[in-house]
Design an enzyme around this catalytic site. Structure first.
Site, short mmCIF file in Angstrom:
data_model
loop_
_atom_site.label_atom_id
_atom_site.label_comp_id
_atom_site.label_asym_id
_atom_site.label_seq_id
_atom_site.Cartn_x
_atom_site.Cartn_y
_atom_site.Cartn_z
N GLU A 139 60.73 -21.80 23.99
CA GLU A 139 60.11 -20.54 23.53
C GLU A 139 59.23 -20.75 22.29
O GLU A 139 59.21 -19.98 21.37
CB GLU A 139 61.19 -19.49 23.23
CG GLU A 139 62.15 -19.25 24.38
CD GLU A 139 63.16 -18.16 24.09
OE1 GLU A 139 62.99 -17.42 23.11
OE2 GLU A 139 64.14 -18.04 24.86
N GLU A 160 71.94 -17.93 23.70
CA GLU A 160 72.33 -17.49 22.35
C GLU A 160 73.81 -17.12 22.23
O GLU A 160 74.18 -16.08 21.70
CB GLU A 160 71.43 -16.31 21.93
CG GLU A 160 69.96 -16.66 21.98
CD GLU A 160 69.04 -15.47 21.69
OE1 GLU A 160 69.53 -14.41 21.27
OE2 GLU A 160 67.82 -15.62 21.88
O1 G3I Z 1 58.92 -2.52 29.81
C1 G3I Z 1 59.57 -1.53 29.00
C2 G3I Z 1 58.78 -0.24 28.98
O2 G3I Z 1 58.75 0.29 30.30
C3 G3I Z 1 59.43 0.74 28.02
O3 G3I Z 1 58.63 1.89 27.94
C4 G3I Z 1 59.56 0.09 26.64
C5 G3I Z 1 60.21 1.02 25.64
O4 G3I Z 1 61.60 1.03 25.85
O5 G3I Z 1 60.36 -1.10 26.75
C6 G3I Z 1 59.73 -2.05 27.59
O6 G3I Z 1 60.58 -3.17 27.65
C7 G3I Z 1 60.51 -3.97 26.48
C8 G3I Z 1 60.26 -5.40 26.94
O7 G3I Z 1 60.31 -6.30 25.83
C9 G3I Z 1 58.93 -5.56 27.64
O8 G3I Z 1 57.89 -5.34 26.70
C10 G3I Z 1 61.84 -3.86 25.77
O9 G3I Z 1 61.97 -2.58 25.22
C11 G3I Z 1 61.89 -4.91 24.66
O10 G3I Z 1 63.20 -4.93 24.11
C12 G3I Z 1 61.60 -6.29 25.25
O11 G3I Z 1 61.61 -7.22 24.17
C13 G3I Z 1 61.76 -8.58 24.61
C14 G3I Z 1 63.02 -9.15 23.93
O12 G3I Z 1 63.13 -10.56 24.22
C15 G3I Z 1 64.28 -8.45 24.42
O13 G3I Z 1 64.42 -8.68 25.81
C16 G3I Z 1 60.52 -9.35 24.15
O14 G3I Z 1 59.39 -8.90 24.91
C17 G3I Z 1 60.73 -10.83 24.38
O15 G3I Z 1 59.65 -11.59 23.82
C18 G3I Z 1 62.02 -11.30 23.71
O16 G3I Z 1 62.20 -12.66 24.02
C19 G3I Z 1 63.38 -13.26 23.49
C20 G3I Z 1 63.95 -14.21 24.54
O17 G3I Z 1 64.21 -13.51 25.74
C21 G3I Z 1 65.21 -14.90 24.01
N1 G3I Z 1 64.92 -15.59 22.73
C22 G3I Z 1 64.34 -14.72 21.71
C23 G3I Z 1 63.03 -14.11 22.22
C24 G3I Z 1 62.31 -13.31 21.16
O18 G3I Z 1 63.10 -12.23 20.75
#
Ligand code: G3I
Length: 331
Positions: free
Chosen positions: A244, A128
């Site tokens: 994705e 991105e």
């Molecule tokens: O695992 C932690 C947990 O320990 C903690 O308590 C909680 C609260 O802070 O956060 C948890 O981590 C979260 C993680 O997902 C796992 O669930 C993060 O906050 C959250 O930001 C993260 O979101 C991910 C996001 O990317 C940001 O990394 C989504 O699951 C994931 O589906 C999303 O995927 C992205 C691709 O990487 C790139 N393209 C877009 C796509 C969708 O947004």
């Protein structure tokens, strides 16, 4: 129902999922669907900086080590996501200034890519990087790595990844490239220009990842512009991956058959991209429909939106499952 991994493999295409390594260990039904349906896996979050490199001198490789072992045991390949992104950054990176940025970035990439040398068929090295609204040259996004190193952060990242694993296919991954619109035409142009520049400088980028986060209301805008874009990438010698895939159904108008409309969106998209003959991998962003509806945006009916995937909960077959199977059979 023939497993999607077998239908895909018979056409030389990899099919799989973004997975949560901890869920593969903990949830038998999840593990079984992953083993049965996929021949390519990507950790959804476990290889992002915040999770794999939470402190300057600490790496957390356990979950990905488990995933790579699981894939090996099930005749599957794995791919890495992602080495250079503006999200999922650990707080400690905020203390890294311009003077140390290149060393920190290259050390991270060499350590992480090096560990899985020969076991990641491809890497989303940069994710991105294009955001024309940021008004920077070449449509680049105003991101942490851009501010630290300027446009050459891309050259640095791909070179470091290639040094660490010369066999891995190094990919540029992005969203918003799928539906024909003035906006996506602008983004597509900026992505192709950026990739042409990298290739001209002999930067080792060998694939483009179309994230393919589709939206229900956009199905009719999946058309010739996307075909042209994929052909342009292919003509540059790039492999093309759908990385994705999912469908945001928040625009569902409450009338008719929601599952059928979702399935039709998958069909329209996969028929087009697989019809180019240039796409060699299709990954959905998850394994089965989310258990908890999550609000993507306020929907007309106020209901929560889902991101329906190809399988229902616990791997149940649904219209999208059959549609994707037929698309792979026709590829
Ligand atoms: O695992 C932690 C947990 O320990 C903690 O308590 C909680 C609260 O802070 O956060 C948890 O981590 C979260 C993680 O997902 C796992 O669930 C993060 O906050 C959250 O930001 C993260 O979101 C991910 C996001 O990317 C940001 O990394 C989504 O699951 C994931 O589906 C999303 O995927 C992205 C691709 O990487 C790139 N393209 C877009 C796509 C969708 O947004």
């Amino acid at each position: 129902f023939t497993p999607l991994r077998d239908l895909a493999a018979s056409k030389g295409i990899a099919f799989g999922f973004a997975v949560d390594p901890s869920r593969i260990r903990a949830d038998v039904a999840y593990r079984d669907v992953v083993a049965k349906q996929a021949n390519l896996l990507v950790p959804e979050n476990a290889l992002k900086w915040a999770e794999v490199h939470p402190d300057p001198d600490r790496y957390e490789f356990g979950p990905v080590d488990d995933l790579v072992a699981f894939a090996r045991d099930h005749g599957q390949r794995t791919r890495g996501h992602t080495l250079c992104w503006h999200r999922a950054m650990p707080d400690w990176l905020g203390q890294v200034g311009r003077d140390r940025a290149e060393a920190v970035l290259t050390a991270h990439i060499r350590t992480v890519v090096g560990r899985y040398r020969g076991r990641m068929m491809s890497w989303d090295v940069v994710n991105e990087a294009i955001e024309p609204n940021d008004g920077l040259g070449g449509g680049l996004r105003d991101s942490f790595w851009y501010r630290m190193l300027g446009p050459r952060y891309l050259d640095i990242a791909y070179a470091a990844a290639h040094d660490a694993d010369p066999q891995a296919v190094l990919c540029y991954n992005d969203y918003g490239l799928e539906a024909d619109s003035p906006w996506s035409e602008r983004k597509r142009g900026a992505v192709l220009d950026m990739l042409r520049g990298l290739r001209r400088r002999n930067v080792p980028v060998q694939a483009i990842g179309l994230q393919s986060h589709l939206r229900l209301g956009e199905a009719q805008r999946i058309g010739p512009g996307l075909t042209r874009f994929i052909h342009a990438a292919r003509d540059m010698g790039l492999a093309v991956y759908v990385t994705e895939l999912d469908v945001d159904d928040s625009a569902f108008d409450g009338r008719g058959d929601r599952d059928g409309a979702v399935a039709d969106t998958y069909k329209r998209y996969l028929d087009l991209v697989l019809g180019t003959g240039a796409v060699s991998a299709v990954l959905t962003w998850g394994v089965w429909d989310p258990d908890t509806p999550h609000r993507i945006g306020a929907t007309p009916q106020g209901a929560f939106a889902q991101r329906p995937l190809v399988f229902g909960r616990e791997g149940a077959l649904k219209p999208a499952s059959w549609v994707v199977a037929h698309c792979l059979e026709r590829a």
